[in-house]
Design a protein around this motif. Structure first.
Motif, PDB file in Angstrom:
ATOM      1  N   THR A  10       0.843  -1.205   0.000  1.00 12.72           N
ATOM      2  CA  THR A  10       0.000   0.000   0.000  1.00 12.72           C
ATOM      3  C   THR A  10       0.869   1.242   0.000  1.00 12.72           C
ATOM      4  O   THR A  10       0.631   2.192  -0.762  1.00 12.72           O
ATOM      5  CB  THR A  10      -0.905   0.034   1.257  1.00 12.72           C
ATOM      6  OG1 THR A  10      -1.517  -1.235   1.451  1.00 12.72           O
ATOM      7  CG2 THR A  10      -1.983   1.102   1.117  1.00 12.72           C
ATOM      8  N   GLU A  11       1.861   1.247   0.862  1.00  9.89           N
ATOM      9  CA  GLU A  11       2.763   2.402   0.963  1.00  9.89           C
ATOM     10  C   GLU A  11       3.471   2.679  -0.357  1.00  9.89           C
ATOM     11  O   GLU A  11       3.613   3.840  -0.765  1.00  9.89           O
ATOM     12  CB  GLU A  11       3.806   2.160   2.058  1.00  9.89           C
ATOM     13  CG  GLU A  11       3.249   2.200   3.465  1.00  9.89           C
ATOM     14  CD  GLU A  11       4.320   1.951   4.512  1.00  9.89           C
ATOM     15  OE1 GLU A  11       5.454   1.574   4.126  1.00  9.89           O
ATOM     16  OE2 GLU A  11       4.033   2.153   5.697  1.00  9.89           O
ATOM     17  N   LYS A  12       3.904   1.631  -1.030  1.00 11.13           N
ATOM     18  CA  LYS A  12       4.602   1.799  -2.307  1.00 11.13           C
ATOM     19  C   LYS A  12       3.710   2.466  -3.343  1.00 11.13           C
ATOM     20  O   LYS A  12       4.144   3.360  -4.089  1.00 11.13           O
ATOM     21  CB  LYS A  12       5.070   0.436  -2.838  1.00 11.13           C
ATOM     22  CG  LYS A  12       6.226  -0.176  -2.076  1.00 11.13           C
ATOM     23  CD  LYS A  12       6.561  -1.547  -2.668  1.00 11.13           C
ATOM     24  CE  LYS A  12       7.628  -2.262  -1.855  1.00 11.13           C
ATOM     25  NZ  LYS A  12       7.881  -3.630  -2.379  1.00 11.13           N
ATOM     26  N   ILE A  13       2.436   2.045  -3.392  1.00 10.26           N
ATOM     27  CA  ILE A  13       1.504   2.619  -4.357  1.00 10.26           C
ATOM     28  C   ILE A  13       1.221   4.077  -4.023  1.00 10.26           C
ATOM     29  O   ILE A  13       1.206   4.945  -4.899  1.00 10.26           O
ATOM     30  CB  ILE A  13       0.197   1.800  -4.406  1.00 10.26           C
ATOM     31  CG1 ILE A  13       0.472   0.433  -5.045  1.00 10.26           C
ATOM     32  CG2 ILE A  13      -0.898   2.548  -5.181  1.00 10.26           C
ATOM     33  CD1 ILE A  13      -0.677  -0.545  -4.957  1.00 10.26           C
ATOM     34  N   ILE A  14       1.012   4.360  -2.745  1.00 13.88           N
ATOM     35  CA  ILE A  14       0.763   5.746  -2.332  1.00 13.88           C
ATOM     36  C   ILE A  14       1.949   6.639  -2.688  1.00 13.88           C
ATOM     37  O   ILE A  14       1.774   7.743  -3.218  1.00 13.88           O
ATOM     38  CB  ILE A  14       0.459   5.806  -0.821  1.00 13.88           C
ATOM     39  CG1 ILE A  14      -0.943   5.238  -0.551  1.00 13.88           C
ATOM     40  CG2 ILE A  14       0.556   7.242  -0.306  1.00 13.88           C
ATOM     41  CD1 ILE A  14      -1.298   5.120   0.917  1.00 13.88           C
ATOM     42  N   GLU A  15       3.160   6.162  -2.443  1.00 20.10           N
ATOM     43  CA  GLU A  15       4.362   6.943  -2.763  1.00 20.10           C
ATOM     44  C   GLU A  15       4.497   7.157  -4.271  1.00 20.10           C
ATOM     45  O   GLU A  15       4.881   8.241  -4.727  1.00 20.10           O
ATOM     46  CB  GLU A  15       5.599   6.232  -2.219  1.00 20.10           C
ATOM     47  CG  GLU A  15       5.723   6.285  -0.702  1.00 20.10           C
ATOM     48  CD  GLU A  15       6.843   5.408  -0.165  1.00 20.10           C
ATOM     49  OE1 GLU A  15       7.600   4.837  -0.985  1.00 20.10           O
ATOM     50  OE2 GLU A  15       6.959   5.290   1.071  1.00 20.10           O
ATOM     51  N   SER A  16       4.158   6.126  -5.055  1.00 22.01           N
ATOM     52  CA  SER A  16       4.305   6.228  -6.508  1.00 22.01           C
ATOM     53  C   SER A  16       3.277   7.167  -7.135  1.00 22.01           C
ATOM     54  O   SER A  16       3.487   7.678  -8.232  1.00 22.01           O
ATOM     55  CB  SER A  16       4.184   4.839  -7.153  1.00 22.01           C
ATOM     56  OG  SER A  16       2.843   4.374  -7.106  1.00 22.01           O
ATOM     57  N   ARG A  17       2.166   7.408  -6.431  1.00 17.75           N
ATOM     58  CA  ARG A  17       1.097   8.271  -6.960  1.00 17.75           C
ATOM     59  C   ARG A  17       0.991   9.580  -6.180  1.00 17.75           C
ATOM     60  O   ARG A  17      -0.048  10.231  -6.194  1.00 17.75           O
ATOM     61  CB  ARG A  17      -0.250   7.531  -6.906  1.00 17.75           C
ATOM     62  CG  ARG A  17      -0.278   6.140  -7.543  1.00 17.75           C
ATOM     63  CD  ARG A  17       0.211   6.140  -8.992  1.00 17.75           C
ATOM     64  NE  ARG A  17      -0.509   7.069  -9.822  1.00 17.75           N
ATOM     65  CZ  ARG A  17      -1.684   6.805 -10.402  1.00 17.75           C
ATOM     66  NH1 ARG A  17      -2.241   5.630 -10.227  1.00 17.75           N
ATOM     67  NH2 ARG A  17      -2.270   7.707 -11.141  1.00 17.75           N
ATOM     68  N   ALA A  18       2.037   9.956  -5.508  1.00 19.56           N
ATOM     69  CA  ALA A  18       2.038  11.156  -4.659  1.00 19.56           C
ATOM     70  C   ALA A  18       1.564  12.379  -5.427  1.00 19.56           C
ATOM     71  O   ALA A  18       2.053  12.670  -6.519  1.00 19.56           O
ATOM     72  CB  ALA A  18       3.435  11.398  -4.103  1.00 19.56           C
ATOM     73  N   GLY A  19       0.575  13.076  -4.854  1.00 19.85           N
ATOM     74  CA  GLY A  19       0.050  14.307  -5.434  1.00 19.85           C
ATOM     75  C   GLY A  19      -0.990  14.119  -6.516  1.00 19.85           C
ATOM     76  O   GLY A  19      -1.554  15.100  -7.013  1.00 19.85           O
ATOM     77  N   LEU A  20      -1.291  12.881  -6.893  1.00 18.47           N
ATOM     78  CA  LEU A  20      -2.212  12.635  -8.012  1.00 18.47           C
ATOM     79  C   LEU A  20      -3.662  12.397  -7.573  1.00 18.47           C
ATOM     80  O   LEU A  20      -4.581  12.601  -8.341  1.00 18.47           O
ATOM     81  CB  LEU A  20      -1.724  11.436  -8.834  1.00 18.47           C
ATOM     82  CG  LEU A  20      -0.363  11.614  -9.512  1.00 18.47           C
ATOM     83  CD1 LEU A  20       0.028  10.341 -10.244  1.00 18.47           C
ATOM     84  CD2 LEU A  20      -0.400  12.788 -10.478  1.00 18.47           C
TER      85      LEU A  20
END
Length: 202
Positions: A10-20
């Motif tokens: 979950t954290e990886k996905i959130i970091e990869s989509r930061a600001g979107l």
């Protein structure tokens, strides 16, 4: 076989989509479980909450839990803009998938079928609403099989063409936080999962 750490996923996905702020359809089982999940996710996603739980019996219990979820979303500051959808109550939907499994061990095959019923409904609605992701609050419960829930979620994602947001919301004190928020907002905390069979196990 090593278990996947879905909380890290979950954290990886959130970091990869930061600001979107991608659109997320979040299946919610109840207000207490939703509280910490919403607090964690609301800053990263444009969330629509789905309350689809035909396993809950009696109907008065279903309505009470749904009412508490609506109240929580209205009162939690982080939930500004979060929408809630209820696609109806039909206990027959649950009885069909539970047929022949009435005496199954709690937390086993009948429960897996119940997870699948609700998660597939969430995937279908996420597809209809044009959401990029979908997931469920079910993984915040220490009594729920997060590995199985994620397995079902990924299968539903393939079926409906929407991305499954992997999770294990109980990790990193997620369940503890849900208890704290339940106290803060004076939420009704039920003493059984929802169906008559889980009630008998208490």
């Amino acid at each position: 076989m090593n278990k996947i750490n879905y909380a890290k996923e979950t954290e990886k996905i959130i970091e990869s989509r930061a600001g979107l702020r991608p659109k997320l359809l979040l299946h919610a089982c109840c207000a207490p479980c939703s509280s910490a999940c919403l607090e964690y996710l609301a800053g990263h996603f444009d969330i629509t909450v789905l309350f689809y739980n035909p396993n809950i019996s009696p109907q008065a219990e279903f309505e009470k839990r749904y009412g508490e979820l609506q109240r929580l979303i209205k009162e939690m500051p982080c939930c500004a803009g979060v929408k809630v959808i209820d696609i109806g109550y039909d206990y027959g939907d649950f009885l069909k998938i539970a047929a022949g499994l009435e005496n199954a061990k709690e937390g086993a095959e009948r429960c897996f079928k119940c997870y699948q019923l609700r998660i597939e409904a969430a995937a279908r609605l996420a597809n209809e609403l044009g959401c990029e992701y979908f997931c469920t609050t079910l993984t915040i419960s220490p009594l729920k099989n997060s590995q199985k829930i994620n397995e079902i979620g990924f299968a539903a994602a393939q079926l409906w063409g929407v991305k499954w947001l992997p999770s294990d919301f109980k990790k990193k004190n997620g369940f503890k936080r849900s208890v704290e928020l339940s106290g803060e907002y004076k939420l009704y905390r039920q003493n059984y999962c929802g169906c008559v069979f889980s009630q008998k196990k208490d």
